[in-house]
Design a protein around this motif. Sequence first.
Motif, PDB file in Angstrom:
ATOM      1  N   UNK A  41       0.816  -1.222   0.000  1.00 55.56           N
ATOM      2  CA  UNK A  41       0.000   0.000   0.000  1.00 55.56           C
ATOM      3  C   UNK A  41       0.849   1.271   0.000  1.00 55.56           C
ATOM      4  N   UNK A  42       2.143   1.133   0.318  1.00 61.29           N
ATOM      5  CA  UNK A  42       3.015   2.293   0.409  1.00 61.29           C
ATOM      6  C   UNK A  42       2.765   3.121   1.651  1.00 61.29           C
ATOM      7  N   UNK A  43       2.102   2.536   2.655  1.00 62.64           N
ATOM      8  CA  UNK A  43       1.775   3.251   3.895  1.00 62.64           C
ATOM      9  C   UNK A  43       2.467   2.626   5.094  1.00 62.64           C
ATOM     10  N   UNK A  44       2.662   3.443   6.109  1.00 61.84           N
ATOM     11  CA  UNK A  44       3.106   2.930   7.399  1.00 61.84           C
ATOM     12  C   UNK A  44       1.879   2.374   8.115  1.00 61.84           C
ATOM     13  N   UNK A  45       2.059   1.259   8.825  1.00 57.76           N
ATOM     14  CA  UNK A  45       0.997   0.605   9.571  1.00 57.76           C
ATOM     15  C   UNK A  45       1.343   0.586  11.054  1.00 57.76           C
ATOM     16  N   UNK A  46       0.338   0.751  11.892  1.00 58.58           N
ATOM     17  CA  UNK A  46       0.512   0.721  13.344  1.00 58.58           C
ATOM     18  C   UNK A  46      -0.163  -0.525  13.905  1.00 58.58           C
ATOM     19  N   UNK A  47       0.313  -0.967  15.047  1.00 61.11           N
ATOM     20  CA  UNK A  47      -0.304  -2.079  15.756  1.00 61.11           C
ATOM     21  C   UNK A  47      -0.174  -1.863  17.252  1.00 61.11           C
ATOM     22  N   UNK A  48      -1.185  -2.293  17.987  1.00 63.57           N
ATOM     23  CA  UNK A  48      -1.150  -2.179  19.446  1.00 63.57           C
ATOM     24  C   UNK A  48      -1.966  -3.314  20.053  1.00 63.57           C
ATOM     25  N   UNK A  49      -1.348  -4.057  20.953  1.00 59.22           N
ATOM     26  CA  UNK A  49      -2.060  -5.105  21.684  1.00 59.22           C
ATOM     27  C   UNK A  49      -2.828  -4.475  22.838  1.00 59.22           C
ATOM     28  N   UNK A  50      -4.033  -5.001  23.085  1.00 56.51           N
ATOM     29  CA  UNK A  50      -4.844  -4.567  24.214  1.00 56.51           C
ATOM     30  C   UNK A  50      -5.407  -5.801  24.907  1.00 56.51           C
ATOM     31  N   UNK A  51      -5.614  -5.705  26.208  1.00 60.36           N
ATOM     32  CA  UNK A  51      -6.166  -6.803  27.000  1.00 60.36           C
ATOM     33  C   UNK A  51      -7.296  -6.273  27.874  1.00 60.36           C
ATOM     34  N   UNK A  52      -8.163  -7.201  28.287  1.00 55.87           N
ATOM     35  CA  UNK A  52      -9.290  -6.823  29.134  1.00 55.87           C
ATOM     36  C   UNK A  52      -9.693  -8.029  29.976  1.00 55.87           C
ATOM     37  N   UNK A  53      -9.970  -7.784  31.238  1.00 58.51           N
ATOM     38  CA  UNK A  53     -10.465  -8.811  32.152  1.00 58.51           C
ATOM     39  C   UNK A  53     -11.982  -8.656  32.245  1.00 58.51           C
ATOM     40  N   UNK A  54     -12.713  -9.735  31.964  1.00 61.27           N
ATOM     41  CA  UNK A  54     -14.175  -9.720  32.029  1.00 61.27           C
ATOM     42  C   UNK A  54     -14.618 -10.788  33.025  1.00 61.27           C
ATOM     43  N   UNK A  55     -15.256 -10.356  34.083  1.00 65.45           N
ATOM     44  CA  UNK A  55     -15.723 -11.284  35.117  1.00 65.45           C
ATOM     45  C   UNK A  55     -17.071 -11.887  34.731  1.00 65.45           C
ATOM     46  N   UNK A  56     -17.289 -13.126  35.134  1.00 63.95           N
ATOM     47  CA  UNK A  56     -18.588 -13.764  34.980  1.00 63.95           C
ATOM     48  C   UNK A  56     -18.914 -14.273  33.588  1.00 63.95           C
ATOM     49  N   UNK A  57     -17.942 -14.302  32.696  1.00 63.72           N
ATOM     50  CA  UNK A  57     -18.158 -14.829  31.351  1.00 63.72           C
ATOM     51  C   UNK A  57     -17.091 -15.870  31.051  1.00 63.72           C
TER      52      UNK A  57
END
Length: 68
Positions: A41-57
């Motif tokens: 694509x000729x573009x710079x790409x970004x990435x970011x990991x995210x996490x989440x704690x979900x109770x009761x599921x």
Amino acid sequence: MKLYRFLTGPDDASFCHKVTAALNKGWSLSGSPTYAFNAATGQMQCGQAVVKEVEGKDYHPDMKLSEQ
């Protein structure tokens, strides 16, 4: 249950909005962001990991992580 997502996108405001939306839905940053050149694509790409704690599921492979 602990959830993990890896957000990606072009290096523009839309990526920042994607990460901001996740943070406002209770996700937390995990690790450093990444930055790479996409030769197709000729573009710079970004990435970011995210996490989440979900109770009761319980985790199921067919769940939409962004909706948790």
